[in-house]
Structures are given as C-alpha cells and as structure tokens.
Design an enzyme around this catalytic site. Structure first.
Site, mmCIF file in Angstrom:
data_model
loop_
_atom_site.group_PDB
_atom_site.id
_atom_site.type_symbol
_atom_site.label_atom_id
_atom_site.label_comp_id
_atom_site.label_asym_id
_atom_site.label_seq_id
_atom_site.Cartn_x
_atom_site.Cartn_y
_atom_site.Cartn_z
ATOM 1 N N GLU A 81 22.933 56.340 20.284
ATOM 2 C CA GLU A 81 22.777 57.311 21.360
ATOM 3 C C GLU A 81 21.850 56.832 22.466
ATOM 4 O O GLU A 81 21.825 57.398 23.561
ATOM 5 C CB GLU A 81 22.292 58.644 20.780
ATOM 6 C CG GLU A 81 23.387 59.328 19.957
ATOM 7 C CD GLU A 81 22.956 60.657 19.362
ATOM 8 O OE1 GLU A 81 21.741 60.919 19.302
ATOM 9 O OE2 GLU A 81 23.839 61.429 18.947
ATOM 10 N N GLU A 110 21.293 49.681 -1.559
ATOM 11 C CA GLU A 110 19.910 50.085 -1.277
ATOM 12 C C GLU A 110 18.901 49.425 -2.215
ATOM 13 O O GLU A 110 17.701 49.409 -1.940
ATOM 14 C CB GLU A 110 19.763 51.605 -1.355
ATOM 15 C CG GLU A 110 19.881 52.179 -2.746
ATOM 16 C CD GLU A 110 19.666 53.688 -2.745
ATOM 17 O OE1 GLU A 110 18.617 54.120 -3.257
ATOM 18 O OE2 GLU A 110 20.533 54.418 -2.233
#
Length: 299
Positions: A81, A110
């Site tokens: 964004e 992860e």
C-alpha cells in the site's frame, strides 16, 4: 512451556459457543476496545522505530517487513500500500514461504531461520536496510533468523510482538510490545493481535512517509496517479495547496505527471525543471521549498 497471553483462554468468551449472533459480536467488540490502549503504551518505541526507518530510507535503504502467517501477510499488505499511497518502493514485505504462502499456508516455513536468510538474500538485503519482524507469539524462528542475519550485516532490527518478555523482542534493537491479552477464540491471533499489529504497521509506514516529505499539511502529495479516483484526488490536492481551480491543476499535473512538481510549478511560478531542482534541494519536502522562497501557502 509458559504460554504467552495470546495463547491463554479468555474468561469473557468461555460460553461464546452458546451465544446468539449479537452476543458474539458484542464480546468481540468489547475485546477490540482494548487494542488502542495496549498500543498507546508502546508509542515511545514506535516513535524510536520511525526515526530508525527514516534514517535508513533517507540513506537509500529500505524498511523490510518479515513474518509468518497473519503477521507476514500484514507486512506484505502494508508494503504494497505504500506504492500507490506514497509512490514509494522503499517498503518491502517478506512472507515466510514466499508469495504462494499469501494464499496457502506453508507448513514449517515459520520454523526455519535458514529460510529467512535465504529470502532476505533474494531481495539483496544489506546493511543499508532495516528489518521489522512481526510475530504475535514473539517466538517465531523465521523472524529471529532474520534478526540474526541483519545483525551479522551490521544493521538494526525492529520487533512488533504481542507477548511480554518474548524471544523476538529480546533479539531486537527496538521492541514494540502491544499486549492485547487472550483472544476471543483461543490462539486466533488474526483477531486482536493482528488488528494491533496492522495499526502499528500503519503508524510505522505513515509516520515515516510524513517525515520523508510525502505529505504536505495532512494531504498526500506523493501519491501515484493510477486510476480515475486518484487522478481526481491528485487534481484536488494540487488545487487546494496551489490555490487554483481544478482545471488549472489538471492542466499542469498532466504536463509534469507529478503532484509535488505541479504544486511547486504553480505556487512558486517556475517551470518543471526548476520545480524539480527545488524539490531535490529541499529533500523533496514541499513545505521546505515554500520556506526557502519565503512563500506562504494554504494549509
């Protein structure tokens, strides 16, 4: 192993499975009200992180978010964004397991420190950049691996976590800790923890971009004009600051293709080349251009 608060059971939602729809959403809403207060306690660390990010970006570096699952997706979202909002590619998001993990969970990603190093190397991460690791639990090995690699290169690490006394926070140079408490659904950190982290990332990127001259007053002056809505917004911003009508703003904006340049051209009465020179000389900050020329502008 001692559980962090994000993994503990919430006493106020023990009977949520027996509630009707309105009762359920009221419980969720009451828990969400606690988020801003938890973030408020971390504002000094958030500000410290902003100063570090601005210093790195001003020197040609980047802010690189790293995380797994929801945490990693939030980093990718915030980075994406920054491009249309501030015309900035200086914010990058790395998700454990790569782009495909945005839509399909990559089991085990992860847990790998080595994978974090590999993915950082793929984007050319260097001592010029700063890494921000997002980990609700505060114990994600992927994030710790990224921090260790950053320190090997001689740069800094920022942590965004939701449990106190976490391994990720301890491995960071700046630790932003927003303890929002147990989730409505136990361990579902996409809820309060995820919301808190989204708010913190908004602060980090927005405050940094403001400091970097991407905003004049409270107006976006470095937005990327990429659709009809943004063309109209850009024209209105130029018109407001330069104090001309939108038709004049549109004409100049069309000729130079850049909001800040158009503002300086009109308000300072200069051509495009000089407008760009003035911006370059003043760190791209419109307000500093006006100050340097003794021009009073609308706010």
């Amino acid at each position: 192993m001692k559980l962090g608060t994000t993994e503990q059971r919430n006493p106020d939602s023990m009977n949520i499975d027996l509630m009707n729809a309105e009762e359920i959403v009221r419980v969720i809403n009451n828990e969400d009200k606690k988020i801003a207060g938890a973030i408020e306690k971390a504002l000094p660390e958030i500000a410290q992180a902003v100063d570090l990010i601005v210093e790195k970006i001003r020197s040609g570096g980047r802010l690189v978010y790293v995380g797994a699952g929801t945490s990693g997706r939030l980093g990718v979202l915030d980075a994406a964004e920054c491009i249309p909002t501030y015309s900035s590619d200086r914010v990058v998001g790395i998700l454990a397991g790569g782009p495909d993990a945005m839509f399909v969970a990559k089991e085990g990603a992860e847990d790998s420190k080595e994978l974090a190093v590999q993915q950082l190397k793929e984007i050319g991460f260097s001592e010029n950049d700063v890494v921000c690791g997002i980990a609700a639990s505060g114990r994600t090995p992927f994030v710790i691996g990224a921090f260790e690699y950053a320190h090997e290169l001689g740069t800094k690490a920022i942590a965004v976590v939701n449990n106190a006394d976490s391994a990720v926070a301890k491995a960071a140079d700046v630790a932003i800790v927003a303890v929002v408490g147990p989730e409505v659904v136990t361990g579902s950190t996409r809820m309060k923890a995820g919301t808190a982290d989204k708010m913190i990332l908004n602060m980090l990127s927005t405050a940094s971009m403001i400091r970097l001259g991407k905003v004049y007053s409270n107006l976006m002056v470095d937005l990327k004009v990429s659709n009809i809505k943004l063309v109209d917004r850009a024209e209105r911003i130029v018109a407001m600051i330069a104090e001309v009508d939108q038709a004049d703003a549109s004409r100049v904006l069309s000729s130079c293709g850049d909001v800040k340049t158009a503002i300086v051209m009109i308000k300072c009465g200069v051509d495009e080349d000089l407008a760009r020179q003035l911006l370059a000389k003043n760190e791209g900050i419109v307000g500093k251009v006006f100050e340097s020329l003794g021009i009073k502008a609308a706010r």
